[in-house]
Structures are given as structure tokens and as C-alpha cells.
Design a protein around this motif. Structure first.
Motif, PDB file in Angstrom:
ATOM      1  N   TYR A  99       0.688  -1.100  -0.092  1.00  0.00           N
ATOM      2  CA  TYR A  99       0.143   0.026   0.009  1.00  0.00           C
ATOM      3  C   TYR A  99       0.760   1.196  -0.089  1.00  0.00           C
ATOM      4  CZ  TYR A  99      -4.404  -2.689   0.755  1.00  0.00           C
ATOM      5  OH  TYR A  99      -5.320  -3.411   0.705  1.00  0.00           O
ATOM      6  N   PRO A 100       0.242   2.296  -0.410  1.00  0.00           N
ATOM      7  CA  PRO A 100       1.087   3.536  -0.403  1.00  0.00           C
ATOM      8  C   PRO A 100       1.621   3.866   0.894  1.00  0.00           C
ATOM      9  CG  PRO A 100      -1.037   3.958  -1.709  1.00  0.00           C
ATOM     10  CD  PRO A 100      -1.159   2.449  -1.114  1.00  0.00           C
ATOM     11  N   GLY A 101       2.887   4.293   1.088  1.00  0.00           N
ATOM     12  CA  GLY A 101       3.447   4.412   2.272  1.00  0.00           C
ATOM     13  C   GLY A 101       3.672   3.372   3.154  1.00  0.00           C
ATOM     14  N   GLY A 102       3.229   2.100   2.779  1.00  0.00           N
ATOM     15  CA  GLY A 102       3.562   0.928   3.328  1.00  0.00           C
ATOM     16  C   GLY A 102       2.830   0.636   4.726  1.00  0.00           C
ATOM     17  N   TYR A 103       1.617   1.388   4.523  1.00  0.00           N
ATOM     18  CA  TYR A 103       0.704   1.713   5.940  1.00  0.00           C
ATOM     19  C   TYR A 103      -0.493   1.241   5.672  1.00  0.00           C
ATOM     20  CZ  TYR A 103      -1.234   4.484   9.467  1.00  0.00           C
ATOM     21  OH  TYR A 103      -1.999   5.139  10.535  1.00  0.00           O
ATOM     22  N   LEU A 104      -1.211   1.024   6.601  1.00  0.00           N
ATOM     23  CA  LEU A 104      -2.780   0.613   6.507  1.00  0.00           C
ATOM     24  C   LEU A 104      -3.343   0.851   7.830  1.00  0.00           C
ATOM     25  CD1 LEU A 104      -4.344   0.139   4.143  1.00  0.00           C
ATOM     26  CD2 LEU A 104      -4.362  -2.415   4.468  1.00  0.00           C
ATOM     27  N   PRO A 105      -4.067   1.965   8.161  1.00  0.00           N
ATOM     28  CA  PRO A 105      -4.706   1.975   9.283  1.00  0.00           C
ATOM     29  C   PRO A 105      -6.111   1.152   9.582  1.00  0.00           C
ATOM     30  CG  PRO A 105      -5.600   3.674   8.076  1.00  0.00           C
ATOM     31  CD  PRO A 105      -4.455   2.854   7.415  1.00  0.00           C
ATOM     32  N   ASP A 106      -6.381   0.809  10.796  1.00  0.00           N
ATOM     33  CA  ASP A 106      -7.302   0.079  11.324  1.00  0.00           C
ATOM     34  C   ASP A 106      -8.714   1.218  11.483  1.00  0.00           C
ATOM     35  OD1 ASP A 106      -5.877  -2.088  11.458  1.00  0.00           O
ATOM     36  OD2 ASP A 106      -5.463  -1.822  13.599  1.00  0.00           O
ATOM     37  N   ILE A 107      -9.920   0.231  11.096  1.00  0.00           N
ATOM     38  CA  ILE A 107     -11.149   1.157  11.429  1.00  0.00           C
ATOM     39  C   ILE A 107     -11.783   1.158  12.764  1.00  0.00           C
ATOM     40  CG2 ILE A 107     -11.846   0.218   9.082  1.00  0.00           C
ATOM     41  CD1 ILE A 107     -13.960  -1.429  10.538  1.00  0.00           C
ATOM     42  N   THR A 108     -12.623   2.061  12.856  1.00  0.00           N
ATOM     43  CA  THR A 108     -13.096   2.448  14.434  1.00  0.00           C
ATOM     44  C   THR A 108     -13.862   1.173  14.983  1.00  0.00           C
ATOM     45  OG1 THR A 108     -13.548   4.790  13.829  1.00  0.00           O
ATOM     46  CG2 THR A 108     -14.688   3.948  15.716  1.00  0.00           C
ATOM     47  N   SER A 109     -14.558   0.424  14.119  1.00  0.00           N
ATOM     48  CA  SER A 109     -15.351  -0.669  14.799  1.00  0.00           C
ATOM     49  C   SER A 109     -14.432  -1.766  15.069  1.00  0.00           C
ATOM     50  CB  SER A 109     -16.397  -1.156  13.699  1.00  0.00           C
ATOM     51  OG  SER A 109     -16.794  -2.212  14.208  1.00  0.00           O
TER      52      SER A 109
ATOM     53  N   ASP B 119       0.175  10.804   8.717  1.00  0.00           N
ATOM     54  CA  ASP B 119      -0.043   9.467   7.824  1.00  0.00           C
ATOM     55  C   ASP B 119      -0.851  10.168   6.794  1.00  0.00           C
ATOM     56  OD1 ASP B 119       0.879   7.309   9.549  1.00  0.00           O
ATOM     57  OD2 ASP B 119      -0.857   7.903  10.949  1.00  0.00           O
ATOM     58  N   PHE B 120      -1.730  11.173   6.958  1.00  0.00           N
ATOM     59  CA  PHE B 120      -2.685  11.604   5.870  1.00  0.00           C
ATOM     60  C   PHE B 120      -2.590  12.989   5.914  1.00  0.00           C
ATOM     61  CE2 PHE B 120      -6.864  13.021   4.137  1.00  0.00           C
ATOM     62  CZ  PHE B 120      -7.019  12.149   3.193  1.00  0.00           C
ATOM     63  N   ALA B 121      -2.435  13.635   4.690  1.00  0.00           N
ATOM     64  CA  ALA B 121      -2.071  15.080   4.499  1.00  0.00           C
ATOM     65  C   ALA B 121      -3.214  15.806   3.659  1.00  0.00           C
ATOM     66  CB  ALA B 121      -0.751  15.541   4.157  1.00  0.00           C
ATOM     67  N   GLN B 122      -3.568  17.055   4.140  1.00  0.00           N
ATOM     68  CA  GLN B 122      -4.370  17.902   3.496  1.00  0.00           C
ATOM     69  C   GLN B 122      -3.764  19.251   3.211  1.00  0.00           C
ATOM     70  OE1 GLN B 122      -8.043  17.038   5.820  1.00  0.00           O
ATOM     71  NE2 GLN B 122      -9.080  17.588   3.959  1.00  0.00           N
ATOM     72  N   VAL B 123      -3.690  19.884   2.034  1.00  0.00           N
ATOM     73  CA  VAL B 123      -2.983  21.035   1.843  1.00  0.00           C
ATOM     74  C   VAL B 123      -4.056  22.283   1.494  1.00  0.00           C
ATOM     75  CG1 VAL B 123      -1.358  22.351   0.178  1.00  0.00           C
ATOM     76  CG2 VAL B 123      -1.029  20.265   0.825  1.00  0.00           C
ATOM     77  N   LEU B 124      -3.963  23.085   2.370  1.00  0.00           N
ATOM     78  CA  LEU B 124      -4.769  24.581   2.108  1.00  0.00           C
ATOM     79  C   LEU B 124      -3.977  25.777   1.937  1.00  0.00           C
ATOM     80  CD1 LEU B 124      -6.102  22.637   4.621  1.00  0.00           C
ATOM     81  CD2 LEU B 124      -7.777  24.214   4.783  1.00  0.00           C
ATOM     82  N   VAL B 125      -4.400  26.547   0.866  1.00  0.00           N
ATOM     83  CA  VAL B 125      -3.734  27.841   0.649  1.00  0.00           C
ATOM     84  C   VAL B 125      -4.702  28.885   0.970  1.00  0.00           C
ATOM     85  CG1 VAL B 125      -2.688  29.264  -1.108  1.00  0.00           C
ATOM     86  CG2 VAL B 125      -2.411  26.896  -1.026  1.00  0.00           C
ATOM     87  N   ASN B 126      -4.508  29.779   1.973  1.00  0.00           N
ATOM     88  CA  ASN B 126      -5.422  30.702   2.464  1.00  0.00           C
ATOM     89  C   ASN B 126      -6.520  30.198   2.907  1.00  0.00           C
ATOM     90  OD1 ASN B 126      -3.220  32.894   1.693  1.00  0.00           O
ATOM     91  ND2 ASN B 126      -3.958  33.139  -0.104  1.00  0.00           N
ATOM     92  N   GLY B 127      -6.514  29.195   3.557  1.00  0.00           N
ATOM     93  CA  GLY B 127      -7.649  28.668   4.074  1.00  0.00           C
ATOM     94  C   GLY B 127      -8.586  27.850   3.221  1.00  0.00           C
ATOM     95  N   GLN B 128      -8.232  27.865   1.808  1.00  0.00           N
ATOM     96  CA  GLN B 128      -8.796  27.123   0.716  1.00  0.00           C
ATOM     97  C   GLN B 128      -8.329  25.646   0.452  1.00  0.00           C
ATOM     98  OE1 GLN B 128     -11.987  28.283  -0.473  1.00  0.00           O
ATOM     99  NE2 GLN B 128     -11.478  29.715   1.317  1.00  0.00           N
ATOM    100  N   LEU B 129      -9.218  24.578   0.622  1.00  0.00           N
ATOM    101  CA  LEU B 129      -8.507  23.314   0.443  1.00  0.00           C
ATOM    102  C   LEU B 129      -8.165  22.881  -1.012  1.00  0.00           C
ATOM    103  CD1 LEU B 129      -8.213  20.259   1.916  1.00  0.00           C
ATOM    104  CD2 LEU B 129     -10.523  19.938   1.010  1.00  0.00           C
ATOM    105  N   GLN B 130      -7.077  22.630  -1.152  1.00  0.00           N
ATOM    106  CA  GLN B 130      -6.595  22.107  -2.502  1.00  0.00           C
ATOM    107  C   GLN B 130      -6.453  20.710  -2.847  1.00  0.00           C
ATOM    108  OE1 GLN B 130      -6.115  24.892  -4.260  1.00  0.00           O
ATOM    109  NE2 GLN B 130      -6.490  25.962  -2.432  1.00  0.00           N
ATOM    110  N   THR B 131      -6.505  19.986  -1.590  1.00  0.00           N
ATOM    111  CA  THR B 131      -6.428  18.428  -1.792  1.00  0.00           C
ATOM    112  C   THR B 131      -7.790  17.664  -2.461  1.00  0.00           C
ATOM    113  OG1 THR B 131      -4.840  18.386  -0.019  1.00  0.00           O
ATOM    114  CG2 THR B 131      -5.681  16.172  -0.811  1.00  0.00           C
TER     115      THR B 131
END
Length: 648
Positions: free
Chosen positions: A332-342, A456-468
Motif C-alpha cells: 500500500y502507499p506509504g507501506g501503511y494501513l490503518p484499522d477502522i473504528t469498529s 499519515d494523511f495530509a491535506q493542503v490549504l492555501v489561504n484557508g482554501q482546500l487544494q487536496t
């Protein structure tokens, strides 16, 4: 205690404690070539795993009584060090002021098991695996740059010793052979699956295991000690002399038991973890588990060896908050897989405590194998479920509104890991999100580059506006006109790996493996803003804006709020997040857990009735991409289409 209807009208058999303590306690659980003896009497262990920290304490008695009603004689539980010592030298066994404190009265859980006529197997770790964040290890250990967990490394062992000292003071008097009287604890595990912690057949750090065993004995823990591994794969690599070896597996009992018999002849056979189902990861398009037929086949094979068995899990519960673990998955990307909440686990009792076909199979198959007939309670009824009416979102906070209400901001020339931040009395940030902020000039077709892995998981914002875009990682920003901008990289800790080789336990989160550059220029002068989403902070948020249809079109990250009015009886329910994207849900400030409906397999979050109250209940949702306009409820979970796969 209500008596099983099959036993009514007859001379009642004794309780477990009446049978095994009649005449006084002279000995504990003893392994022999003919099986276990408890106080000198034959005792075949039929155990089920129920983790107190995954079940609301208002439901402990219900789950334990259902366990006992199946004929089970022992409840087994891990102890989660990272919950009980959230900050160095700050211990919480149910009386703290932390979001999970209500779950942490271990003494009460053990006492409740005793009252429900169950013995207890305690697995104190310090490492527990269990699909739990960092395998139960506290994240503040990672502030030591040379930390080597699960080894004889001095600073690590010192912290383990302090934890064990606190724990032993709590449970010493609850041991079966305690001078205080007949307590419920009959066995302790030393570490956990240590044979798998290494590289191929390279020697394990058995001096560390021996230290744990010696330390536990010196603290007055005196019931049977044992280790658990999968012996067909890991032989005796995780065992030490004088400590009983047991097995963990889902299938292949004959192979595992033959190896156990070879490694320790003339000892009883025991499965500490008979995996009754399996856990799930985000991004799966199906739900794992174990088919009923395969479950029955494996259980019959275990019973044919006259072996003892503990069902892992008997009742899985929920990874509330940010406490889910993760796995190393190189494909998997990053060699990583997180478990779910349940943590339903496809177990004999469902996440909500309901009976399943596996429960009935256990009752049928172990009935003839019980060493002695004892009194059983009547089965408790299942908890009522309700699909509350949908409720509308009424207010929201933009990403900027949120950050304006965070006081702790760290400045640094380089990006720091979450654990390195000088917060929480210099224990670092354990969970949640961290915002990496910089003031830059963004040009047309600018490129943002992060060296190393994003943890593990990134989002990019520019001037508060989501770019991801939703769900996908972003290396290149969209096209912009040149202008000074504020760039935010919002990094989510999606759960620390809980199983793997030694190097896999370097589990710092955030941006720390390398520099960040924009258009090939390294960025410095960073501001780091922790978004921990602690309960008190969520409950005290202010300056909410009215939510409208126009607001619904605003991309995240943002917080939205709604009110659920409960006028009649309070029932369990499930929040249906199918129409949402990715984020976290809070009910009256309590972190119910993550959702990632874009990817699945889980689409609902279990909301136990004790987290609700009559009158107004506030639901706050942190949506990372695109909010819905309503919060919907259902009386049935949506955990994905089942696809059972055998796990050796």
C-alpha cells in the motif's frame, strides 16, 4: 443473578467459585501433563476476550453475563498502558480527567467479573498489539530519540517497571491465591507475541522477557505466568524457562499443538487467542472475518486435543476516539494501513453486544467438554436499538475559526513530529491532527514537495482554501496567480502501527522525516498548531456560524454541529455517515471515532445509549472534505460486505 431456565426447578449446581474454593484455597492454576488444576481440581479453561477499554462501563456487566451464560468460565483482557499513563508519571485508573477515564476502572471491571462468577486472565503487556494505537505503548516514549521499545534498553525498562508497580498495587489483592481471599485473577501473561518481534530466526531479547517475569514476581504477582505466540511459525523464540507457552491461531490447530508438545512436553495445551474473526482496515472494499463453518471446524479440532481455549475476541467492542492501531503493508502507499473504528471482529457477540451464530456454536460445542457443571445465568436480552429521526446541521466553524481557538502554537525552523511538540506538560501530542503553517509566495503551477513519508494523511490549504481532492494525496498544487499566501499542511495521525518488526515501532507522526520545499526552495519558519480535539475543547468551542445550503457547498476541513433531542427511552443507535466524506464524530464532546465513507468498509459509527442523555445532545462532526446537510441514524450497522478469509 437470574438462573438459566434449563436449571430452574432442579437442584442448583454450584457456582464456579463455590466449586473451586470449597474448603479454602490452597493452590492456584497449575499446569500438569493431564491438564490444568485449579485449587487441586481439574479445570479446563474456556475463556473469552472482552477489553474493558473498548466497552462502555455501563455495559460491562451485560457483556460479562452474556459470556458466562454461554458456559465460559474465564474472561481475558489486555491492559492498555497508553490509556493508564497518558502522560509520564500521571496514572489514570478511572479517576482521571481524561476523555477515556470513564473506561479505565480496571479494578471495577475485575470485581464485576467476580460478581458474574468469572475468573480472570490478565494480560498487562506492556505491549498488547490488539489493533490498538502503538500496541498499547504510550506515545511519549518516542520523545527519546534513541528509544528502543520492547527491549532491555534502560530508559524503556525503567518506564515499564514504574507502570507495573502501579498496576500490581491495584490488582495484587485480586489474585486467586491472595491472602485477602479468593480473588478472580488466575493467570498473567508476560509481554505478548514476542516471538514475532524480530528478524527471521535472529535471537530475541530474552533478557528483557526474563526481567519482566522477575519484576512481576517481585511485585507480588504470583498466579500462573504464560507467554503466547504462534509456535508453528515462531517456535519458542518468545518464551523463557519456567513460563508456560501457549498458542495463537485461527486455523491449523494440529500443527500448532504438535509443535507445542515438542517444545514443552508433558504440559497442557492452550490457545490464548483462537481468532474468532478478524479486524478490518480503511480502504478495504469488504469486511473480513471467519465463516461460521470454518469457526466450528477449528473449534472442534481444538477440542479434540482436550485443549483449553480463549476466544479472541468474544466481544470486540469499539476503538473509540483516536485509539485504533495500524499495520505495515508494503503493497500500500506509504507501506501503511490503518484499522477502522469498529472492532466488531466478526466475534460471537457483535460490536453492540448482540448474539450471533458463533455464540450459539460455542454453547453447543463446549457443553460436553466442560470439566464440571456449574450454575449459569439466564441470557440477558439484547440491548434495544433505535433509528432516531435525522437531524439537520445548524451551525459550523470554518478551518480558520477552529484554529483561532487553539492557544498552543509552536514555532520552529523545521517541522517537528507530533510527539516532539512542547505540549501536554512536555509529553508531546499523542493523537489527532497537527497543522504545519508557513507564509510563502505561491506561483502559477507551484510544486510542494515533502521529503520522506507523510505520517499519515495530509491535506493542503492555501489561504484557508482546500487544494487536496478527497482521499488522494497531493504533491502538486493547483495553478494559482503569484501572490503571498498562507499554506497549511494538515497532517492526521491515523493510528500507530501495533504489530511488526523492531524498526516498524519508530512511530512518530506528522512531518519529521525530511524537509518541505516549495518550488525547490526549502521552507523554514514554521508554525505548528495541534488539533487534539480533546473533549473539553470540543464542548467549549464558540463563535459558531449559521449553517445554510450555501455553507453545505463549502469544502472542509470544517466543524459542523447538530442537536439530537431525546424525549423518550434512550437506546443504542448507529450514526450513518454514508453521505459524508472523511472525519471524526463527537457526541456530547466524546470522540466516537473516525469515519472514511469514501473508502470504507465501515459506514456507521456505534453510539451506545450511555453516551446519550434525555433532552439535548450535541453532535459535532469534523469533516475533512465535504459535509452533508443532515445526520442520519440507523438501528443496524453498516460494516461492509463480508468476505471471510482464513488467517493462519
Amino acid at each position: 443473578m437470574e438462573i438459566d431456565t434449563a436449571q430452574q426447578g432442579k437442584e442448583l449446581p454450584p457456582t464456579l467459585y463455590e466449586h473451586y474454593t470449597l474448603g479454602g484455597v490452597t493452590s492456584g492454576l497449575v499446569p500438569t501433563s493431564n491438564g490444568f488444576l485449579l485449587n487441586g481440581k481439574p479445570f479446563r479453561i474456556f475463556s473469552g476476550a472482552v477489553h474493558y477499554f473498548r466497552v462502555h462501563p455501563a455495559y460491562w456487566r451485560d457483556r460479562l453475563r452474556k459470556l458466562r451464560a454461554a458456559g465460559i468460565t474465564v474472561v481475558e483482557t489486555y491492559v492498555a498502558w497508553n490509556l493508564h499513563e497518558p502522560q509520564k508519571n500521571v496514572f489514570d485508573f478511572g479517576k482521571g480527567n481524561n476523555d477515556m477515564s470513564i473506561f479505565l476502572d480496571l479494578k471495577l471491571f475485575i470485581q464485576t467479573a467476580y460478581e458474574e462468577d468469572l475468573f480472570v486472565i490478565l494480560r498487562p503487556g506492556p505491549y498488547i498489539c490488539s489493533e490498538w494505537d502503538f500496541g498499547g505503548l504510550p506515545s511519549w516514549l518516542l520523545r527519546d530519540p534513541t528509544m528502543h521499545v520492547r527491549t532491555s534498553y534502560g530508559p524503556y525498562v525503567d518506564r515499564v517497571d514504574k507502570y507495573l508497580e502501579k498496576l500490581s498495587n491495584l490488582v495484587n489483592h485480586m489474585q486467586f491465591t491472595s491472602s485477602y481471599g479468593k480473588g478472580p485473577i488466575i493467570a498473567f501473561q508476560v509481554e505478548n507475541e514476542y516471538g514475532s518481534f524480530g528478524y527471521q530466526d535472529h535471537p530475541r531479547d530474552k533478557a528483557y522477557l526474563q526481567h519482566l517475569s522477575d519484576k512481576m514476581k517481585s511485585l507480588g504477582l504470583k498466579e500462573l505466568f504464560f507467554t503466547s505466540d504462534s509456535p508453528a511459525g515462531y517456535l519458542d523464540w518468545g518464551s523463557i524457562p519456567g513460563v508456560l507457552q501457549t498458542a495463537n491461531f485461527q486455523s491449523g490447530a494440529t500443527q500448532e499443538f504438535k509443535m507445542l508438545q515438542e517444545l514443552q512436553p508433558n504440559m497442557p495445551l492452550m490457545v490464548t487467542e483462537f481468532w474468532s474473526g478478524w479486524f478490518d482496515h480503511w480502504t478495504q472494499d469488504f469486511r473480513k472475518g471467519l465463516k461460521l463453518k470454518d469457526f466450528e471446524t477449528s473449534l472442534m479440532e481444538i477440542l479434540s486435543f482436550d485443549a483449553s481455549v480463549s476466544f479472541y475476541m468474544f466481544h470486540g467492542g469499539t476503538n473509540f476516539g483516536f485509539m485504533n492501531g495500524a499495520n505495515v503493508r508494503k503493497e500500500y502507499p506509504g507501506g501503511y494501513l490503518p484499522d477502522i473504528t469498529s472492532y466488531d471482529y466478526d466475534a460471537p457477540l457483535s460490536e453492540a453486544g448482540d448474539y450471533t451464530d458463533k455464540y450459539e456454536a460455542i454453547v453447543r460445542l463446549i457443553n460436553s467438554a466442560l470439566a464440571v457443571r456449574t450454575r449459569l445465568p439466564q441470557r440477558p436480552a439484547e440491548m434495544p436499538k433505535k433509528a432516531y429521526d435525522s437531524i439537520a446541521i445548524d451551525s459550523y466553524l470554518s478551518f480558520t475559526d477552529m484554529l483561532d481557538q487553539v492557544d498552543l502554537i509552536t514555532s520552529s525552523d523545521k517541522t517537528l513530529s507530533m510527539e516532539e511538540l512542547p505540549v501536554n506538560n512536555l509529553n508531546g501530542q499523542s493523537y489527532g491532527f497537527v497543522v504545519y503553517r508557513n507564509h510563502v509566495v505561491v506561483k502559477n503551477a507551484s510544486t510542494l514537495l515533502v521529503r520522506g513519508h507523510i505520517r499519515d494523511f495530509a491535506q493542503v490549504l492555501v489561504n484557508g482554501q482546500l487544494q487536496t481532492p478527497p482521499v488522494k494525496s497531493l504533491n502538486d498544487l493547483e495553478a494559482f496567480d503569484p501572490h503571498p499566501s498562507v499554506i497549511d499542511i494538515v497532517v492526521e495521525n491515523m493510528g500507530r502501527v501495533n504489530f511488526g518488526e523492531p524498526h516498524d515501532f519508530i512511530q512518530k507522526k506528522g512531518l519529521w522525516e525530511g524537509h518541505v520545499s516549495l518550488d525547490s526552495i526549502r521552507l523554514s519558519d514554521w508554525k505548528m498548531i495541534p488539533l487534539e480535539f480533546k473533549g473539553d475543547w470540543v464542548r467549549n468551542l464558540k463563535n459558531w456560524n449559521p449553517f445554510s445550503k450555501r455553507s453545505a457547498g463549502q469544502p472542509g476541513p470544517l466543524l459542523v454541529r447538530a442537536s439530537l433531542i431525546v424525549a423518550g427511552p434512550i437506546s443504542d443507535t448507529f450514526i450513518d455517515m454514508s453521505s459524508w466524506g472523511k472525519g471524526v464524530v463527537f457526541v456530547n464532546g466524546f470522540n466516537l471515532g473516525r469515519y472514511w465513507s469514501y473508502m470504507g468498509p465501515q459506514k456507521t459509527l456505534y453510539l451506545p445509549a450511555p453516551l446519550l442523555k434525555r433532552g439535548e445532545n450535541t453532535i459535532v462532526i469534523y469533516e475533512q472534505f465535504s459535509p452533508s446537510t443532515k445526520v442520519k441514524f440507523t438501528d443496524k450497522p453498516i460494516l461492509g460486505e463480508p468476505r471471510a478469509e482464513s488467517v493462519s
